[in-house]
Design a protein around this motif. Sequence first.
Motif, PDB file in Angstrom:
ATOM      1  N   TYR A 236      34.557 -74.629  93.043  1.00  0.00           N
ATOM      2  CA  TYR A 236      32.955 -74.207  93.175  1.00  0.00           C
ATOM      3  C   TYR A 236      32.931 -73.508  94.369  1.00  0.00           C
ATOM      4  O   TYR A 236      33.317 -73.748  95.480  1.00  0.00           O
ATOM      5  N   VAL A 237      32.166 -72.292  94.507  1.00  0.00           N
ATOM      6  CA  VAL A 237      31.778 -71.483  95.555  1.00  0.00           C
ATOM      7  C   VAL A 237      30.519 -71.361  95.228  1.00  0.00           C
ATOM      8  O   VAL A 237      29.747 -70.666  94.636  1.00  0.00           O
ATOM      9  N   PRO A 238      29.691 -71.638  96.577  1.00  0.00           N
ATOM     10  CA  PRO A 238      28.177 -71.494  96.684  1.00  0.00           C
ATOM     11  C   PRO A 238      27.702 -70.372  96.423  1.00  0.00           C
ATOM     12  O   PRO A 238      28.158 -69.383  97.109  1.00  0.00           O
ATOM     13  N   TYR A 239      26.525 -70.104  95.703  1.00  0.00           N
ATOM     14  CA  TYR A 239      25.595 -68.917  95.739  1.00  0.00           C
ATOM     15  C   TYR A 239      24.498 -69.297  95.168  1.00  0.00           C
ATOM     16  O   TYR A 239      24.238 -69.861  94.042  1.00  0.00           O
ATOM     17  N   ASN A 240      23.508 -68.912  95.951  1.00  0.00           N
ATOM     18  CA  ASN A 240      21.992 -69.265  95.600  1.00  0.00           C
ATOM     19  C   ASN A 240      20.930 -68.163  96.008  1.00  0.00           C
ATOM     20  O   ASN A 240      19.890 -68.501  96.548  1.00  0.00           O
ATOM     21  N   GLY A 241      21.628 -67.182  95.880  1.00  0.00           N
ATOM     22  CA  GLY A 241      20.672 -65.665  96.036  1.00  0.00           C
ATOM     23  C   GLY A 241      20.961 -65.214  97.452  1.00  0.00           C
ATOM     24  O   GLY A 241      21.612 -65.707  98.244  1.00  0.00           O
ATOM     25  N   PRO A 242      20.050 -63.974  97.639  1.00  0.00           N
ATOM     26  CA  PRO A 242      20.187 -63.512  98.999  1.00  0.00           C
ATOM     27  C   PRO A 242      20.070 -64.528 100.201  1.00  0.00           C
ATOM     28  O   PRO A 242      19.099 -65.542 100.237  1.00  0.00           O
ATOM     29  N   ALA A 243      21.072 -64.481 101.169  1.00  0.00           N
ATOM     30  CA  ALA A 243      21.065 -65.632 102.282  1.00  0.00           C
ATOM     31  C   ALA A 243      20.846 -64.939 103.515  1.00  0.00           C
ATOM     32  O   ALA A 243      21.427 -63.948 103.902  1.00  0.00           O
ATOM     33  N   VAL A 244      19.993 -65.630 104.471  1.00  0.00           N
ATOM     34  CA  VAL A 244      20.053 -65.378 105.856  1.00  0.00           C
ATOM     35  C   VAL A 244      20.244 -66.760 106.673  1.00  0.00           C
ATOM     36  O   VAL A 244      19.497 -67.737 106.250  1.00  0.00           O
ATOM     37  N   GLN A 245      21.125 -66.562 107.678  1.00  0.00           N
ATOM     38  CA  GLN A 245      21.345 -67.823 108.442  1.00  0.00           C
ATOM     39  C   GLN A 245      20.391 -67.916 109.586  1.00  0.00           C
ATOM     40  O   GLN A 245      20.071 -67.117 110.455  1.00  0.00           O
ATOM     41  N   PRO A 246      19.430 -68.890 109.584  1.00  0.00           N
ATOM     42  CA  PRO A 246      18.254 -68.982 110.471  1.00  0.00           C
ATOM     43  C   PRO A 246      18.667 -69.220 111.841  1.00  0.00           C
ATOM     44  O   PRO A 246      19.733 -70.107 112.002  1.00  0.00           O
ATOM     45  N   GLU A 247      18.179 -68.725 112.772  1.00  0.00           N
ATOM     46  CA  GLU A 247      18.479 -68.911 114.330  1.00  0.00           C
ATOM     47  C   GLU A 247      18.861 -70.424 114.552  1.00  0.00           C
ATOM     48  O   GLU A 247      19.425 -70.833 115.289  1.00  0.00           O
ATOM     49  N   TRP A 248      17.883 -71.376 114.103  1.00  0.00           N
ATOM     50  CA  TRP A 248      17.670 -72.630 114.436  1.00  0.00           C
ATOM     51  C   TRP A 248      19.356 -73.468 113.844  1.00  0.00           C
ATOM     52  O   TRP A 248      19.473 -74.516 114.124  1.00  0.00           O
ATOM     53  N   LEU A 249      19.955 -72.691 112.978  1.00  0.00           N
ATOM     54  CA  LEU A 249      21.256 -73.343 112.592  1.00  0.00           C
ATOM     55  C   LEU A 249      22.463 -72.604 113.425  1.00  0.00           C
ATOM     56  O   LEU A 249      23.467 -72.998 112.952  1.00  0.00           O
ATOM     57  N   TRP A 250      22.132 -72.020 114.251  1.00  0.00           N
ATOM     58  CA  TRP A 250      23.209 -71.425 115.198  1.00  0.00           C
ATOM     59  C   TRP A 250      24.109 -72.367 116.160  1.00  0.00           C
ATOM     60  O   TRP A 250      24.850 -72.002 116.651  1.00  0.00           O
ATOM     61  N   SER A 251      23.461 -73.617 116.382  1.00  0.00           N
ATOM     62  CA  SER A 251      23.918 -74.580 117.149  1.00  0.00           C
ATOM     63  C   SER A 251      24.268 -75.971 116.713  1.00  0.00           C
ATOM     64  O   SER A 251      23.613 -76.298 115.683  1.00  0.00           O
ATOM     65  N   THR A 252      25.042 -76.856 117.066  1.00  0.00           N
ATOM     66  CA  THR A 252      25.278 -78.010 116.663  1.00  0.00           C
ATOM     67  C   THR A 252      24.309 -78.997 116.830  1.00  0.00           C
ATOM     68  O   THR A 252      23.576 -79.058 117.814  1.00  0.00           O
ATOM     69  N   PRO A 253      23.890 -79.661 115.861  1.00  0.00           N
ATOM     70  CA  PRO A 253      22.658 -80.619 116.065  1.00  0.00           C
ATOM     71  C   PRO A 253      22.967 -81.919 117.076  1.00  0.00           C
ATOM     72  O   PRO A 253      24.128 -82.426 117.178  1.00  0.00           O
ATOM     73  N   ALA A 254      21.913 -82.112 117.820  1.00  0.00           N
ATOM     74  CA  ALA A 254      22.062 -83.177 118.833  1.00  0.00           C
ATOM     75  C   ALA A 254      22.216 -84.439 118.176  1.00  0.00           C
ATOM     76  O   ALA A 254      22.848 -85.609 118.774  1.00  0.00           O
TER      77      ALA A 254
END
Length: 431
Positions: A236-254
């Motif tokens: 399985y390779v994920p695809y769910n349409g055009p994607a943008v990595q939001p800035e709040w996902l650029w760091s490891t959660p505390a």
Amino acid sequence: MRVLFTSFPGRTHFFNSVPLAWALCAAGHEVRVASGPELVDAITRSGLTAVPVGSAETLKEKTQRVMEEKEYGSVERWQALASAPQHRLAGGRADSSEWADLSRLYDLAITPGASLMNDSMIDDMVAFSRWWGPDLVLWDAASYAGAVAAAAVGAAHGRVLYAHDTDTEMRARLLRLKAEQPPGDRRDSLQEWMTGWAGKYGLEFSEELFTGHFTVDQLPPSFRIDTGLHYLSMRYVPYNGPAVQPEWLWSTPAVPRVLMTFGLSVRDWSHQQVMSVGRLQDTLDAVADLDIELVVTLQEELRDQLSRIPPNTRIVGFVPLQCIVPSCSVAIHQGSPGGFNISLLYGVPQLMFSIAPDAHLKSRHLHRTGAGLAIAPAEVTGTAIRDALVRLLEDRAFRDGAHGVRQEILGQPSPGDLVPKLARLAAAHRR
């Protein structure tokens, strides 16, 4: 090689085939994707070439029209009528009433659904295939129009599964029971529907029009139903349409991140929504004191109906699953192919509550592998979700179980690995 992908106009069903279509393009093959006009934008935005077939009437409009014509009243009413035998059969029961239950399920749900999703596309799809001459047709497992078009031009054809192969399993049961009935009581509404379309193009009815020459299965091999068919395993390779990595996902959660997603399909089909706004509010309140970052995907109109959003909760309209799931400690979802498969792929323990036809199988596999937990839709409450979530976060056995499934998935052939096999099958089966 010319390869035609076909799908009824359901985005998630089409998305399921995109990585394989990309792999065929990258290997130098010609690829086209045929579907209803409403899916053209999704197809072209994926970088693939669309072939619009069928009427401009949307799937939702067709569904509403069929509801009115058959006097079901609503999609919810139709689902309720059809689900009674389906739920009884899900446990594998076999007694004197099974034939009646199966026949009713086909008459009320399976055959009308197949007709609704395929009828308007078949003529155009056959006409295009006769002109373009595909060597291979790969069709979404609910899109029988692709099988008819392939048979009409002598192309090899195979299904691309989006979930467990429950349709084939149920069809095998129906055929076995049908053979045991008196000659006058062997009604098979799905065969009658397909026989009509096959005859239009000078074809004999064959069960191959429902099964294809082979089947591409993206579930881990140990999850597969043994139906005796020829399956090709594909990672399985994920695809769910055009994607943008939001800035709040650029760091490891505390703190541990938990995703609660309801998938793409429920945005347009309210009857597929297991969790009401009231249940969602109850859930947010129940987990408000946990030291987690809860991310909930929710459209704006539903967010506005919430009374409270706790400090540990982030509401987002959409986030690409491949961007967020790898950073999660738990994924909570409604059993959609995307939510289920992507959680398995990244080894993330999952909590599922689902009304999908294969929900019982998904629940069984989660329990067997230790990769997660499932709650029956009728038992979904804030307290139940909190209790299950705490277990998933605190018991390392779930992470180990999910990791074990991930290793099995990583051992499957990639879409690129599958391309030479598809070329050999096309050469073997095309006329």
